[in-house]
Scaffold this active site. Structure first.
Site, mmCIF file in Angstrom:
data_model
loop_
_atom_site.group_PDB
_atom_site.id
_atom_site.type_symbol
_atom_site.label_atom_id
_atom_site.label_comp_id
_atom_site.label_asym_id
_atom_site.label_seq_id
_atom_site.Cartn_x
_atom_site.Cartn_y
_atom_site.Cartn_z
ATOM 1 N N ASP A 93 74.649 72.512 150.363
ATOM 2 C CA ASP A 93 76.082 72.489 150.659
ATOM 3 C C ASP A 93 76.723 73.801 150.250
ATOM 4 O OD1 ASP A 93 75.732 69.981 151.492
ATOM 5 O OD2 ASP A 93 76.878 69.002 149.889
ATOM 6 N N CYS A 112 42.089 69.707 132.949
ATOM 7 C CA CYS A 112 43.291 69.761 132.121
ATOM 8 C C CYS A 112 43.517 71.189 131.621
ATOM 9 C CB CYS A 112 43.138 68.805 130.931
ATOM 10 S SG CYS A 112 44.438 68.970 129.699
ATOM 11 N N LYS A 158 85.754 62.716 144.756
ATOM 12 C CA LYS A 158 85.292 62.951 146.125
ATOM 13 C C LYS A 158 83.853 62.457 146.218
ATOM 14 C CE LYS A 158 85.298 66.291 149.872
ATOM 15 N NZ LYS A 158 83.937 66.111 150.383
ATOM 16 N N TYR A 204 76.059 76.314 152.807
ATOM 17 C CA TYR A 204 76.836 75.973 153.999
ATOM 18 C C TYR A 204 78.292 76.413 153.823
ATOM 19 C CZ TYR A 204 78.972 73.136 157.675
ATOM 20 O OH TYR A 204 79.670 72.712 158.773
ATOM 21 N N ARG A 230 82.203 58.708 161.286
ATOM 22 C CA ARG A 230 83.230 59.658 161.655
ATOM 23 C C ARG A 230 82.839 60.439 162.918
ATOM 24 N NH1 ARG A 230 85.054 64.599 157.900
ATOM 25 N NH2 ARG A 230 82.967 65.270 158.411
ATOM 26 N N GLU A 241 83.998 55.705 152.097
ATOM 27 C CA GLU A 241 82.706 56.377 152.067
ATOM 28 C C GLU A 241 81.600 55.353 151.802
ATOM 29 O OE1 GLU A 241 83.275 59.564 152.623
ATOM 30 O OE2 GLU A 241 81.597 60.744 151.845
ATOM 31 N N SER A 271 89.234 65.986 158.305
ATOM 32 C CA SER A 271 88.469 66.582 157.235
ATOM 33 C C SER A 271 89.441 67.072 156.169
ATOM 34 C CB SER A 271 87.661 67.726 157.810
ATOM 35 O OG SER A 271 86.848 68.244 156.830
ATOM 36 N N LEU A 272 88.923 67.628 155.107
ATOM 37 C CA LEU A 272 89.781 68.145 154.047
ATOM 38 C C LEU A 272 89.509 69.629 153.854
ATOM 39 C CD1 LEU A 272 89.294 65.379 151.341
ATOM 40 C CD2 LEU A 272 91.407 65.860 152.564
ATOM 41 N N LYS A 291 86.450 71.297 144.783
ATOM 42 C CA LYS A 291 85.012 71.080 144.661
ATOM 43 C C LYS A 291 84.451 71.522 143.301
ATOM 44 C CE LYS A 291 82.660 70.414 148.214
ATOM 45 N NZ LYS A 291 82.532 70.706 149.612
HETATM 46 S S1 IVH Z 1 90.394 61.500 152.446
HETATM 47 C C1 IVH Z 1 92.728 63.166 155.806
HETATM 48 N N1 IVH Z 1 89.416 60.861 150.119
HETATM 49 O O1 IVH Z 1 85.343 63.980 152.220
HETATM 50 C C2 IVH Z 1 91.824 62.963 154.654
HETATM 51 N N2 IVH Z 1 87.942 61.821 151.717
HETATM 52 O O2 IVH Z 1 85.893 66.614 153.438
HETATM 53 C C3 IVH Z 1 90.580 62.240 154.997
HETATM 54 N N3 IVH Z 1 85.633 62.012 150.956
HETATM 55 O O3 IVH Z 1 85.351 62.962 155.547
HETATM 56 C C4 IVH Z 1 89.630 62.076 153.907
HETATM 57 N N4 IVH Z 1 85.932 61.122 148.982
HETATM 58 O O4 IVH Z 1 83.804 61.768 153.889
HETATM 59 C C5 IVH Z 1 89.153 61.393 151.324
HETATM 60 N N5 IVH Z 1 88.674 60.184 148.004
HETATM 61 C C6 IVH Z 1 88.420 60.719 149.219
HETATM 62 C C7 IVH Z 1 87.130 61.139 149.596
HETATM 63 C C8 IVH Z 1 86.936 61.701 150.853
HETATM 64 C C9 IVH Z 1 85.043 61.639 149.814
HETATM 65 C C10 IVH Z 1 84.916 62.662 152.077
HETATM 66 C C11 IVH Z 1 85.106 61.998 153.391
HETATM 67 C C12 IVH Z 1 85.773 63.026 154.244
HETATM 68 C C13 IVH Z 1 85.377 64.290 153.584
HETATM 69 C C14 IVH Z 1 86.384 65.379 153.846
#
Ligand code: IVH
Length: 796
Positions: free
Chosen positions: A38, A421, A129, A41, A150, A187, A87-88, A327
């Site tokens: 990750d 060994c 997260k 990435y 998704r 999730e 996504s975030l 992160k």
């Molecule tokens: S909110 C508009 N809350 O992170 C916001 N996402 O990078 C939508 N994820 O696709 C996501 N924990 O798979 C949200 N507490 C959390 C999360 C979370 C993990 C993941 C989720 C999302 C990705 C976004």
């Protein structure tokens, strides 16, 4: 973008980055088999974003920076999300000294909200997260009707059947007041314990282990066969809502509360915080507890709490402006494999371990990582010189999870398990069906001796204070200790010598008088610690012997059933097997341990140096119901003789002799069918098997006869108590006192320790009294003792 980072031809670089990112997306989203971390990435993505910002003419609508992941493919039906699953944006730690510098991206996120909404210190929902797979669950009139991945955010895959197998997902909402149509987003994850259990099973059964819990969740959910999904334990946590037809509270945090009431798991770490400082405090708090959480998280998420504010903030391309993912340092990193070493454990298990170019993984420098076993190395095809991906999560040992094959240098060779060994050069052998190789050297092997000694002295075994791993290793290396019993013969001078040797080896010879004094004090304490460990319990001792498969709880079970060391060391496997909670593996392991004269000698030696048990006694009275002729016949596994026949035979014959003497006619009369009688006939002709059953019977009778008769099993009043007598008593001699106390079940010892129950003091008591006061141990004077003894006499 700095001058230094600017590429010669941005056009080429952008194209290359897009190709790499698309390939990575495909492997991650479609194949569930990522080959870059990750962290790598994210680096590619950020570089691309920066280039597109700097050269707007290179931006394109289908750039991976504008789309989310890969499109749905494969055997599932497509589901169009009525509200896209977004996504975030990410915030990473930057260089800098102050919080505001290091967490600049969070500060900017927060400031932007303050300015846009003209509000000071807004309130955020703060959440872990979770690192799994995002899904959307649709409920109509409280019933789960459809669930989808998704996918690319617009279109996902219909995985309803698989989701139905996840227990954390309610099929019917609880409570009341839910909207007529409710989409819950969250999730799907695999808990660490389920991931570990899955991989442990895979590794010992020659199957492909999962690279990480996230792949476990994604791979399992996208199985076309729901039965497979059901077998892999997945969990689910809710974190948002999608389409809603009905009323919801005005804030996100209150909505999460509602979701909880309606039956959805919401992570317990979810909370609210205000302003930048509040966000950072949460980030650090969760970061500190990250290793102890039951799931993998890759950061925290901050969401502006009120929906009105969210609407006002709006979105940019693929992410909301009202939320951000902050992160953590990545749990996977890539590095170069320098060597594959073989480590030898206490019971000889030979485990390959990777030595790597040191790399920071989740905030810790990692140089070694486990490769688990030889099969795993072959399966991953790990070679010296490879770029490997190391993973460190929770409190598990770092492990190599895969090789980046397209970065393999030329001239590497496949690895194979060495035949000998590395420590003692004995052959490495592999038992049939086992995943592990073992060093056949036993206690010849210094590596095994070291580990055995460390284990023997460890806190949950004999608990020898002051003997750390380093000293235990040194004692074996210098050949001062070969078996644990040798430890009890070491003097203060021996230890001082050892310390000197060690210091010389380290090149830190401190020859001052003061250093000498410190060493002597240390050695005295150690000798005291060793002496104190002599008074122990039978389970600790059995555990400390380091017998394969005998953990703490099995040691307790054995001690509980059999009562004494003598019983444990002389009971054959055929009898041990019959005891509840003692499986075949354990029974065989104990019996073969004590079948080795060398091991019996070590145990004798330990008793000779003065090891005693405060809890030895008779076998458990419950043995009467467990250890029966029927059970012995049954565990002998004579063909066609199962529970009913074994019962019939045991009812008809009261000994092995009577049973074997009866012959076919007798057996038929006892109620077994012809086929079983035939097997009995064959059995009676097998001398070795008969001998074993006779031996088992004899042991059984011995054990049963050692159980105190019902009615007379009065527990002695001082049973399990340790007493010390000191000073001169006026009415009784010390030996008389000792005798009377022992008759009441007490163990009378010479020195006061933590384990002493009370100290009896006569006149002129000295250091023992002081020690008892220091340790807070009860003290009895002569009057109290005579009173007590008199009472007992009257009662008995
Ligand atoms: S909110 C508009 N809350 O992170 C916001 N996402 O990078 C939508 N994820 O696709 C996501 N924990 O798979 C949200 N507490 C959390 C999360 C979370 C993990 C993941 C989720 C999302 C990705 C976004």
């Amino acid at each position: 973008m700095t001058e230094r980072n600017r590429p010669a031809d941005p056009n080429d670089r952008v194209a290359a980055l897009r190709a790499q990112i698309e390939q990575a997306n495909h492997r991650y989203q479609v194949l569930d088999d990522p080959d870059i971390t990750d962290a790598d990435y994210d680096r590619l993505m950020r570089e691309l974003e920066a280039l597109e910002a700097e050269y707007p003419e290179l931006a394109s609508r289908d750039s991976p920076t504008r789309t989310v992941g890969a499109r749905a493919t494969g055997g599932f039906a497509e589901v169009r999300h009525a509200l896209p699953m977004l996504s975030l944006g990410n915030a990473f730690e930057q260089e800098g000294d102050t919080g505001r510098e290091r967490f600049r991206e969070v500060a900017e996120f927060e400031r932007r909200i303050e300015q846009t909404l003209d509000r000071k210190e807004p309130t955020f929902s703060v959440e872990p997260k979770l690192d799994g797979l995002a899904i959307s669950l649709r409920y109509e009139n409280g019933l789960f009707v459809q669930g989808a991945t998704r996918g690319d955010g617009e279109t996902g895959e219909d995985v309803t059947a698989n989701l139905r197998t996840i227990r954390a997902i309610p099929l019917k909402l609880r409570g009341k007041g839910w909207p007529e149509v409710l989409e819950v987003r969250g999730e799907v994850i695999m808990l660490r314990k389920d991931f570990e259990a899955f991989n442990e099973y895979a590794r010992t059964h020659g199957e492909k282990p999962l690279a990480n819990p996230r792949n476990g969740a994604a791979g399992s959910l996208r199985q076309l066969d729901p039965a497979i999904t059901a077998k892999r334990r997945l969990s689910f946590f809710a974190y948002a809502v999608g389409v809603v037809d009905g009323e919801l509270p005005p804030t996100h945090s209150a909505t999460l509360q509602k979701l909880r009431q309606w039956g959805f798991p919401v992570p317990p770490e979810v909370g609210v915080a205000t302003g930048f400082e509040g966000l950072l405090a949460y980030f650090h708090r969760i970061g500190d507890s990250r290793d102890g959480l039951p799931y993998d998280i890759d950061g925290v998420v901050y969401k502006l709490d009120d929906y009105a504010g969210q609407r006002e903030m709006g979105f940019v391309s693929r992410a909301p402006r009202w939320a951000i993912a902050h992160k953590f340092p990545a749990q996977e990193q890539s590095t170069t494999l320098l060597d594959i070493q073989i480590q030898i454990g206490r019971t000889g298990a030979a485990t390959p371990r990777a030595r790597m170019e040191p790399v920071q993984v989740a905030g810790v420098t990692v140089t070694y990582a486990t490769l688990h076993n030889a099969d795993q190395v072959m399966r991953l095809d790990v070679r010296i010189g490879d770029t490997v991906i190391v993973r460190r999560a929770g409190d598990v040992i770092p492990e190599v999870v895969r090789v980046v094959e397209d970065q393999r240098p030329e001239g590497t060779v496949p690895w194979s398990m060495p035949t000998h060994c590395p420590v003692c050069n004995s052959a490495l052998i592999r038992e049939e069906g086992a995943a592990a190789w073992r060093c056949s050297g036993g206690l010849i092997c210094a590596a095994q001796r070291k580990e055995a000694l460390i284990h023997f002295a460890s806190r949950r075994a004999l608990d020898i204070e002051g003997l750390g791993e380093r000293f235990a290793e040194a004692l074996v290396e210098l050949d001062m200790v070969r078996t644990p019993a040798d430890l009890y013969r070491m003097s203060v001078d021996d230890f001082v010598d050892m310390k000197q040797c060690l210091d010389e080896l380290d090149g830190t010879t401190p020859d001052t008088v003061k250093a000498g004094k410190i060493a002597t004090k240390w050695a005295e304490n150690l000798v005291e610690g060793i002496a104190a460990s002599k008074h122990t319990t039978l389970p600790r001792f059995l555990f400390g012997l380091g017998i394969m498969h005998i953990g703490e709880s099995t040691a307790k079970t054995l001690a509980g059933w059999l009562g004494s060391l003598d019983a444990v060391r002389s009971t054959p496997a055929s009898v041990l097997r019959v005891l509840p909670d003692v499986g075949n593996e354990v029974a065989t392991s104990i019996a073969s341990f004590f079948a080795q004269p060398g091991n019996q000698e070590v145990v004798d030696d330990l008793i000779d140096v003065g090891i005693t048990f405060s809890d030895e006694g008779a076998p458990s009275p419950l043995l009467k119901t467990q250890l029966t002729l029927e059970a012995l016949i049954l565990s002998t596994s004579i063909e066609s003789v199962a529970k009913v026949y074994a019962g019939n035979l045991a009812k008809a014959f009261d000994s092995v002799d009577a049973l074997l003497g009866a012959g076919t006619e007798g057996w038929l009369k006892a109620g077994v069918k012809k086929k079983a009688a035939g097997s009995l006939e064959a059995f009676a002709g097998n001398d070795q098997a008969v001998q074993e059953l006779r031996e088992a019977e004899a042991t059984m009778r011995l054990l049963l006869s050692a159980i105190p008769q019902a009615g007379t099993t009065r527990v002695l009043p001082l049973e399990g108590k340790t007493v010390v007598v000191t000073g001169t008593l006026s009415m009784l001699s010390r030996d008389q006192v000792k005798e009377q106390l022992e008759a009441l079940g007490a163990k009378v010892t010479e020195s006061v320790s933590k384990k002493t129950t009370f100290l009896v003091v006569g006149n002129a008591a000295g250091s023992k009294l002081k020690e008892a006061h220091r340790l807070g141990i009860e003290v009895w004077d002569e009057a109290r003792l005579s009173n007590f003894l008199l009472q007992q006499k009257n009662r008995g």
